[in-house]
Scaffold this motif. Sequence first.
Motif, short mmCIF file in Angstrom:
data_model
loop_
_atom_site.label_atom_id
_atom_site.label_comp_id
_atom_site.label_asym_id
_atom_site.label_seq_id
_atom_site.Cartn_x
_atom_site.Cartn_y
_atom_site.Cartn_z
N GLY A 151 -4.92 -4.65 7.01
CA GLY A 151 -5.06 -4.01 5.73
C GLY A 151 -6.27 -3.38 5.64
N GLY A 152 -6.00 -2.06 5.12
CA GLY A 152 -7.21 -1.19 4.93
C GLY A 152 -7.81 -1.04 3.51
N GLY A 153 -7.88 -2.32 2.93
CA GLY A 153 -8.75 -2.33 1.58
C GLY A 153 -10.13 -2.37 1.65
N GLU A 174 -2.86 -0.18 8.43
CA GLU A 174 -2.59 -0.06 6.97
C GLU A 174 -1.17 0.68 6.85
N ILE A 179 -5.52 4.17 4.12
CA ILE A 179 -6.53 3.14 3.83
C ILE A 179 -6.94 3.51 2.26
N GLN A 181 -5.46 2.87 -0.60
CA GLN A 181 -4.50 3.82 -1.36
C GLN A 181 -4.54 3.18 -2.71
N SER A 189 -10.29 8.09 0.52
CA SER A 189 -9.85 7.40 1.96
C SER A 189 -10.37 8.29 2.90
N ARG A 193 -12.12 6.93 6.21
CA ARG A 193 -11.40 7.06 7.69
C ARG A 193 -12.29 7.78 8.61
N GLU A 205 -2.78 4.24 10.08
CA GLU A 205 -2.25 4.34 8.57
C GLU A 205 -0.56 4.64 8.73
N VAL A 238 -5.11 -8.49 3.09
CA VAL A 238 -3.80 -7.75 2.50
C VAL A 238 -3.74 -8.25 0.97
#
Length: 402
Positions: A151-153, A174, A179, A181, A189, A193, A205, A238
């Motif tokens: 999870g890229g939050g 992600e 990430i 998004q 993002s 990144r 991603e 997530v």
Amino acid sequence: MTHIVVIGAGQAGASLVAKLRSEGFDGDITLIGGEPVPPYQRPPLSKAYLLGEMDKARLYLRPLDWYTENNISLRTGTRAVSVDTSAKVVTLEADEALPYDQLAFTTGSHPRTLHSAIGGDLAGVYCVRDLADADAMAPEFTASRRVLIIGGGYIGLEAAAVAAKKGLHVTLVEMADRILQRVACPETSAYFRDLHRAHGVDIREGVGLDRLVGQDRVTGAVLSDGTELALDFAIVGVGITPATILAESAGVTVDNGIVTDAHGRTSDPHIWAAGDCATLDWHGAQIRLESVGNAIDQAECVARNMLGANQPYQPKPWFWSDQYDCKLQIAGLNMGYTDVVIRKDGAAQSHWYYNGDRLLAVDAMNDPRNYMIGKRLIEAGKSPAPTIIKDPATDMKALLKL
Ligand SMILES: Cc1cc2nc3c(=O)[nH]c(=O)nc-3n(C[C@H](O)[C@H](O)[C@H](O)COP(=O)(O)OP(=O)(O)OC[C@H]3O[C@@H](n4cnc5c(N)ncnc54)[C@H](O)[C@@H]3O)c2cc1C
């Protein structure tokens, strides 16, 4: 004596009871917390506290004495298990019944977890929500170990930053195309990144998790593109779901959060809600805001309204995230944006979200000045033209006088 019961001793619950007292309420207050500790701040759990740069005592919102001095009955390590809205009684674990005159839900949210069928219940798989989660995973953060972050939050990225700073080998997957998004523009993002890649994080991603593998403990992962990774542990970031089960079983209306009116009152006239668990009105849409700022402001507004102020809640969204030496500050909500304007002032950078020519939000990276200017412009409903924001010659502070 009037009795106000607040279920959920987190940021919103603590703010609500403090406001009741500072507004002069002298009746009984009970604050019920399922966790065995007094109310604390969660943001450091994925930042300074996880890094080992902040003591536990500094997490607590107020010293324990404060609750006694203010005659607030703080019941930690005790969950509320049901609410009888006709009798106006909350039942706690161990069958204790607490009658109330007014009740507030400040129950927060639950992290989404991975199903056991894909290894979600293996040892060495963590989420970051509670102090207990952070304490459980902290010993895993030793140099050269391999961690997979799913999870890229913001929470996943913050955990990645802590792990990279501590010398771990970090892979972050992600499944969306990029990430952040769900919450930020492609420019933001890209900024994060690049920042993570510069610190050695392997960001992938458009790649999800197929499954975690291991006997009792996680030892590896298979990604959605078939890649196999060897691992020492994994962190799942997530997203969250609002903690609404208690409200729902009490018959209070729930729709992606406990539904509240403009004053923070639920479908039951004696019950209120605030913080992560509650919805609010945002330009005609019912939304939830998952942030400290909202937990405090909404809870304080509810406290005043419980005492009869009859004031509508006017959210002023703001948020922050710390990753490496970057402080991201966000003002406003970018929902419905059509354009983004980038402003650079030396190393400081800000991304300004517009809907047509209406300014909605600002992401400011190491740029507290433009964050503050953006916040004040948005709160005042002012929208300088995008060309003005973009122009390096613009005196940003002067925009506040327009
Ligand atoms: C790791 C992490 C980092 C974050 N970073 C940021 C950040 O940088 N900036 C930001 O603005 N926000 C951040 N947030 C979000 C922010 O912390 C939350 O939005 C905020 O804590 C919400 O406050 P709350 O009171 O609604 O919920 P919480 O703080 O979650 O408190 C709810 C409490 O209610 C208790 N509870 C639930 N049900 C019951 C029950 N039946 N009986 C008794 N007790 C119950 C829970 O155990 C919990 O202690 C972060 C969150 C996390 C987890």
